[in-house]
Design an enzyme around this catalytic site. Sequence first.
Site, short mmCIF file in Angstrom:
data_model
loop_
_atom_site.label_atom_id
_atom_site.label_comp_id
_atom_site.label_asym_id
_atom_site.label_seq_id
_atom_site.Cartn_x
_atom_site.Cartn_y
_atom_site.Cartn_z
N ASP A 65 0.82 -1.21 0.00
CA ASP A 65 0.00 0.00 0.00
C ASP A 65 0.85 1.26 0.00
O ASP A 65 1.97 1.28 0.51
CB ASP A 65 -0.87 0.05 1.27
CG ASP A 65 -2.11 -0.81 1.17
OD1 ASP A 65 -2.24 -1.57 0.19
OD2 ASP A 65 -2.95 -0.72 2.08
N ASP A 66 0.23 2.34 -0.50
CA ASP A 66 0.66 3.73 -0.29
C ASP A 66 1.72 4.24 -1.24
O ASP A 66 2.20 5.36 -1.08
CB ASP A 66 1.10 3.98 1.16
CG ASP A 66 -0.03 3.77 2.16
OD1 ASP A 66 -1.19 3.59 1.73
OD2 ASP A 66 0.24 3.77 3.38
N HIS A 117 -6.13 2.37 -4.29
CA HIS A 117 -6.15 2.62 -2.84
C HIS A 117 -6.61 4.06 -2.56
O HIS A 117 -6.23 4.64 -1.54
CB HIS A 117 -4.76 2.37 -2.25
CG HIS A 117 -4.70 2.29 -0.75
ND1 HIS A 117 -5.69 1.71 0.02
CD2 HIS A 117 -3.75 2.72 0.13
CE1 HIS A 117 -5.36 1.78 1.29
NE2 HIS A 117 -4.18 2.40 1.39
N HIS A 121 -6.17 8.94 0.22
CA HIS A 121 -6.18 8.16 1.45
C HIS A 121 -7.04 8.81 2.55
O HIS A 121 -6.59 8.97 3.70
CB HIS A 121 -4.76 7.94 1.97
CG HIS A 121 -4.61 6.69 2.79
ND1 HIS A 121 -5.00 6.62 4.12
CD2 HIS A 121 -4.12 5.47 2.49
CE1 HIS A 121 -4.74 5.43 4.60
NE2 HIS A 121 -4.21 4.69 3.61
N TYR A 158 -7.59 2.77 5.67
CA TYR A 158 -7.88 2.43 7.07
C TYR A 158 -8.82 1.23 7.19
O TYR A 158 -9.29 0.92 8.30
CB TYR A 158 -8.49 3.63 7.82
CG TYR A 158 -7.74 4.92 7.61
CD1 TYR A 158 -6.46 5.09 8.15
CD2 TYR A 158 -8.28 5.95 6.84
CE1 TYR A 158 -5.75 6.27 7.94
CE2 TYR A 158 -7.57 7.13 6.63
CZ TYR A 158 -6.32 7.28 7.18
OH TYR A 158 -5.62 8.45 6.96
N HIS A 208 3.44 -2.35 3.25
CA HIS A 208 3.46 -0.98 2.77
C HIS A 208 4.80 -0.66 2.09
O HIS A 208 5.86 -1.00 2.62
CB HIS A 208 3.24 0.00 3.92
CG HIS A 208 1.88 -0.10 4.55
ND1 HIS A 208 1.54 -1.12 5.42
CD2 HIS A 208 0.76 0.67 4.41
CE1 HIS A 208 0.28 -0.97 5.82
NE2 HIS A 208 -0.21 0.10 5.21
#
Length: 266
Positions: A65-66, A117, A121, A158, A208
């Site tokens: 992720d991210d 994603h 965010h 989240y 991540h």
Amino acid sequence: MKKVLKTILMGAVAFSLAMGVGCGAENDSSEKESSSKAEDSSSQNKRRQLRDKSDYGKVIALTFDDGPNTDTTPLVLDKLEEHGIVASFFVIGNNITDESAEVMKRAYNMGCDIENHSQSHPDMTKMTAEEIKAEIDFTSDKVEEAVGERPQFFRPPYIAVNQTMFDVIDMPFICGYGAEDYNNAIGVEERVEKVLAQARDGGIILLHDMNGNVQTVEALDKIIPALKEQGYEFVTITELFHAKGVAIDPDSEIIYSYAEQTEMYG
């Protein structure tokens, strides 16, 4: 007709998932090396072909992720190439720049999946249907522009969800078994232990590739060989569902941590 979700239950479970429970500056030479690898991967597309379901044994999907970024994402890709495996990247639209798009292309051309994603965010449970749609479309458009294919899966920021999100987002929701690797206080060995303790056939591992997350990069050198030794094949999210004979249903109200999951949370 979609069923009505119990908001209180979702909030409580989402909190535990967000805490990592299973749902679940470079120098010039390193920059040149990463750029060169991106160009090499772009020139040789290694997209994986789906095999007959009977050809698969134990399968597991590493997800990150991210990203994308030009710091940690290339290091993750180096590890994937070194170990000869693929993964799936759930990207944030606002992180897709001209430079990071090249890194994303490298991942795609290595055979990795590029998934959604969100754009920024946010906690989408506090957004309107129109705002949610804008977040999703922005990122899917950016991914398609870069690699020529739209995301098929979505990971909620989240792991916070509500009925409006299910109604608006036409992709299956993905969670996974986490290692709290967004927390610098969680060291390499603890990250390895958390992943290995939660590994299962058909499972999804949530990690991540955010800027500076070098401890997860280091952990991959232990996670990948250990899971290979246990007989796992690393596949993308798309291939995971295919291998387990699970149809990709955009109307599903399951938040998948493993492919054969039938309850909302795994």
